[in-house]
Design a protein around this motif. Sequence first.
Motif, PDB file in Angstrom:
ATOM      1  N   ARG A 102      40.069  58.722  40.562  1.00  0.00           N
ATOM      2  CA  ARG A 102      40.141  60.086  41.092  1.00  0.00           C
ATOM      3  C   ARG A 102      40.777  60.139  42.471  1.00  0.00           C
ATOM      4  O   ARG A 102      41.431  61.116  42.826  1.00  0.00           O
ATOM      5  N   GLN A 103      40.543  59.087  43.282  1.00  0.00           N
ATOM      6  CA  GLN A 103      41.113  59.037  44.648  1.00  0.00           C
ATOM      7  C   GLN A 103      42.417  58.239  44.686  1.00  0.00           C
ATOM      8  O   GLN A 103      42.942  57.978  45.769  1.00  0.00           O
ATOM      9  N   GLN A 104      42.854  57.795  43.522  1.00  0.00           N
ATOM     10  CA  GLN A 104      44.084  56.999  43.391  1.00  0.00           C
ATOM     11  C   GLN A 104      44.033  55.702  44.201  1.00  0.00           C
ATOM     12  O   GLN A 104      45.036  55.287  44.795  1.00  0.00           O
ATOM     13  N   HIS A 105      42.863  55.059  44.189  1.00  0.00           N
ATOM     14  CA  HIS A 105      42.735  53.740  44.808  1.00  0.00           C
ATOM     15  C   HIS A 105      42.785  52.687  43.692  1.00  0.00           C
ATOM     16  O   HIS A 105      42.251  52.921  42.608  1.00  0.00           O
ATOM     17  N   PRO A 106      43.363  51.522  43.989  1.00  0.00           N
ATOM     18  CA  PRO A 106      43.488  50.498  42.934  1.00  0.00           C
ATOM     19  C   PRO A 106      42.255  49.601  42.770  1.00  0.00           C
ATOM     20  O   PRO A 106      42.338  48.546  42.129  1.00  0.00           O
ATOM     21  N   LEU A 107      41.139  50.020  43.338  1.00  0.00           N
ATOM     22  CA  LEU A 107      39.909  49.215  43.303  1.00  0.00           C
ATOM     23  C   LEU A 107      39.586  48.743  41.878  1.00  0.00           C
ATOM     24  O   LEU A 107      39.577  49.545  40.932  1.00  0.00           O
ATOM     25  N   GLN A 108      39.316  47.464  41.757  1.00  0.00           N
ATOM     26  CA  GLN A 108      38.978  46.890  40.459  1.00  0.00           C
ATOM     27  C   GLN A 108      37.536  46.400  40.435  1.00  0.00           C
ATOM     28  O   GLN A 108      37.010  45.895  41.427  1.00  0.00           O
ATOM     29  N   CYS A 109      36.918  46.574  39.279  1.00  0.00           N
ATOM     30  CA  CYS A 109      35.515  46.214  39.077  1.00  0.00           C
ATOM     31  C   CYS A 109      35.402  45.688  37.651  1.00  0.00           C
ATOM     32  O   CYS A 109      36.032  46.241  36.743  1.00  0.00           O
ATOM     33  N   THR A 110      34.634  44.628  37.479  1.00  0.00           N
ATOM     34  CA  THR A 110      34.522  44.041  36.141  1.00  0.00           C
ATOM     35  C   THR A 110      33.103  43.501  35.942  1.00  0.00           C
ATOM     36  O   THR A 110      32.307  43.510  36.874  1.00  0.00           O
ATOM     37  N   MET A 111      32.795  43.077  34.729  1.00  0.00           N
ATOM     38  CA  MET A 111      31.465  42.508  34.459  1.00  0.00           C
ATOM     39  C   MET A 111      31.616  41.166  33.765  1.00  0.00           C
ATOM     40  O   MET A 111      32.626  40.896  33.121  1.00  0.00           O
ATOM     41  N   GLU A 112      30.566  40.364  33.924  1.00  0.00           N
ATOM     42  CA  GLU A 112      30.620  38.985  33.419  1.00  0.00           C
ATOM     43  C   GLU A 112      29.201  38.593  33.027  1.00  0.00           C
ATOM     44  O   GLU A 112      28.264  38.861  33.784  1.00  0.00           O
ATOM     45  N   LYS A 113      29.048  37.950  31.876  1.00  0.00           N
ATOM     46  CA  LYS A 113      27.722  37.500  31.440  1.00  0.00           C
ATOM     47  C   LYS A 113      27.173  36.498  32.450  1.00  0.00           C
ATOM     48  O   LYS A 113      27.912  35.619  32.892  1.00  0.00           O
ATOM     49  N   GLU A 114      25.882  36.628  32.789  1.00  0.00           N
ATOM     50  CA  GLU A 114      25.287  35.725  33.795  1.00  0.00           C
ATOM     51  C   GLU A 114      25.183  34.295  33.292  1.00  0.00           C
ATOM     52  O   GLU A 114      24.914  34.073  32.143  1.00  0.00           O
TER      53      GLU A 114
END
Length: 114
Positions: A102-114
């Motif tokens: 929405r703010q046009q930022h390239p922030l990346q976030c992901t998930m990974e099994k513990e």
Amino acid sequence: MPFTVTDPRLNSTPDDRDDVELVVKPKPKTQRPPLYKVLLLNDDFTPMEFVVHVLERLFGMTHAQAIEIMLTVHRKGVAVVGVFSHEVAETKVAQVLELARRQQHPLQCTMEKE
Ligand code: TYC
């Protein structure tokens, strides 16, 4: 007169004595569901204040905690921002990506099994 030993246990190795207790850990009947780490990734463009805002808003961090984690990502490239069930982790990742989009930022976030 010499006496004879008749009890076989007195003439056996520890392995075959019948007074040895076996302690067997019962197999748990309920398995814990796997947990997932949510990871935030660094980039050169997303403003620091925006990342701090995301961490406060979506991960319930205080301002001080959010600054600390943001700086860890900034310096090291990545940090774990929380550990959740699969469904909650998926939702958190989607919420981070949506706020960034929405703010046009390239922030990346992901998930990974513990
Ligand atoms: N590196 C960014 C900057 O210097 C800040 C930043 C921190 C970006 C954490 C993403 O997940 C991040 N503006």
